[in-house]
Design a protein around this motif. Structure first.
Motif, short mmCIF file in Angstrom:
data_model
loop_
_atom_site.label_atom_id
_atom_site.label_comp_id
_atom_site.label_asym_id
_atom_site.label_seq_id
_atom_site.Cartn_x
_atom_site.Cartn_y
_atom_site.Cartn_z
N UNK A 32 0.80 -1.23 0.00
CA UNK A 32 0.00 0.00 0.00
C UNK A 32 0.83 1.28 0.00
N UNK A 33 1.76 1.39 0.93
CA UNK A 33 2.51 2.64 1.09
C UNK A 33 3.45 2.89 -0.09
N UNK A 34 4.17 1.86 -0.51
CA UNK A 34 5.10 2.04 -1.64
C UNK A 34 4.35 2.45 -2.91
N UNK A 35 3.27 1.75 -3.32
CA UNK A 35 2.54 2.21 -4.51
C UNK A 35 1.96 3.62 -4.35
N UNK A 36 1.52 3.95 -3.14
CA UNK A 36 0.97 5.28 -2.87
C UNK A 36 2.00 6.36 -3.24
N UNK A 37 3.23 6.19 -2.78
CA UNK A 37 4.26 7.20 -3.04
C UNK A 37 4.74 7.17 -4.49
N UNK A 38 4.89 6.00 -5.06
CA UNK A 38 5.28 5.92 -6.48
C UNK A 38 4.21 6.58 -7.34
N UNK A 39 2.95 6.41 -6.99
CA UNK A 39 1.85 7.01 -7.76
C UNK A 39 1.98 8.53 -7.82
N UNK A 40 2.49 9.15 -6.77
CA UNK A 40 2.69 10.60 -6.80
C UNK A 40 3.70 10.99 -7.87
N UNK A 41 4.80 10.25 -7.96
CA UNK A 41 5.81 10.57 -8.98
C UNK A 41 5.29 10.30 -10.38
N UNK A 42 4.64 9.17 -10.56
CA UNK A 42 4.09 8.81 -11.88
C UNK A 42 3.05 9.85 -12.30
N UNK A 43 2.20 10.23 -11.38
CA UNK A 43 1.16 11.22 -11.66
C UNK A 43 1.79 12.54 -12.11
N UNK A 44 2.83 12.96 -11.41
CA UNK A 44 3.51 14.20 -11.79
C UNK A 44 4.17 14.09 -13.17
N UNK A 45 4.77 12.94 -13.43
CA UNK A 45 5.44 12.75 -14.72
C UNK A 45 4.43 12.73 -15.88
N UNK A 46 3.25 12.16 -15.65
CA UNK A 46 2.26 12.01 -16.72
C UNK A 46 1.39 13.26 -16.86
N UNK A 47 0.92 13.80 -15.75
CA UNK A 47 -0.08 14.87 -15.79
C UNK A 47 0.42 16.24 -15.39
N UNK A 48 1.65 16.33 -14.87
CA UNK A 48 2.15 17.62 -14.41
C UNK A 48 1.58 17.97 -13.05
N UNK A 49 1.39 19.26 -12.83
CA UNK A 49 0.94 19.72 -11.52
C UNK A 49 -0.57 19.53 -11.37
N UNK A 50 -0.96 18.60 -10.51
CA UNK A 50 -2.36 18.32 -10.20
C UNK A 50 -2.51 18.17 -8.69
N UNK A 51 -3.74 18.02 -8.22
CA UNK A 51 -3.97 17.82 -6.79
C UNK A 51 -3.26 16.55 -6.33
N UNK A 52 -2.62 16.59 -5.15
CA UNK A 52 -1.85 15.44 -4.68
C UNK A 52 -2.62 14.12 -4.64
N UNK A 53 -3.87 14.15 -4.22
CA UNK A 53 -4.68 12.92 -4.18
C UNK A 53 -5.92 13.08 -5.04
#
Length: 155
Positions: free
Chosen positions: A65-86
């Motif tokens: 749970x925790x590892x995917x949660x944090x990786x998802x933040x980086x992936x989200x930033x790389x794909x979508x740029x600046x968006x809401x954290x969750x």
């Protein structure tokens, strides 16, 4: 740290397969600092920090749970740029890419951390404020009791 590194790699491979693009791997830090935070993603420094205490407490849950949660933040930033954290983009990555619930908080036990706190009062009870909130009070912030709506003052 080896298991965390392996799980981070697995998450990035899933994301690369899903988004059909490659992602830079982040710096990984296993921290032993006393903190309520299970993990954090630093987007500007492309770094993931994980709390060793919570990993040791529930390693399987942490990896799932925790590892995917944090990786998802980086992936989200790389794909979508600046968006809401969750926001919806992050939730999509958690659910569709990593097949994990999009939980924004953890339920690891905080008992053994013995975090410092400061006593504050209102008219109806005593409150324990964290070091962070206490320092904000010292800089001029004000907090109110949720029950009586009166301001808190240090004991």
């Amino acid at each position: 740290m080896q298991q965390i590194t392996h799980q981070v790699e697995q998450c990035f491979r899933l994301a690369e397969s899903y988004f059909k693009q490659s992602f830079q791997r982040p710096e990984l830090v296993l921290s032993s600092r006393k903190s309520k935070v299970a993990g954090s993603a630093n987007l500007s420094q492309w770094r993931l920090r994980f709390n060793a205490h919570f990993y040791q407490q529930q390693p399987q849950h942490f990896l799932a749970q925790t590892v995917p949660h944090e990786v998802a933040h980086l992936v989200c930033h790389a794909v979508y740029g600046r968006v809401k954290p969750h926001g919806v983009e992050w939730q999509q990555i958690m659910q569709q890419v990593f097949n994990c619930p999009a939980a924004t908080t953890h339920n690891y036990s905080l008992e053994q951390l013995q975090l410092s706190s400061y006593e504050y009062r209102c008219t109806c009870q005593v409150h324990q404020l964290s070091v962070r909130r206490h320092n904000k009070v010292l800089k001029g912030a004000a907090y109110k009791c949720r029950n009586c709506q009166q301001p808190l003052f240090q004991c």
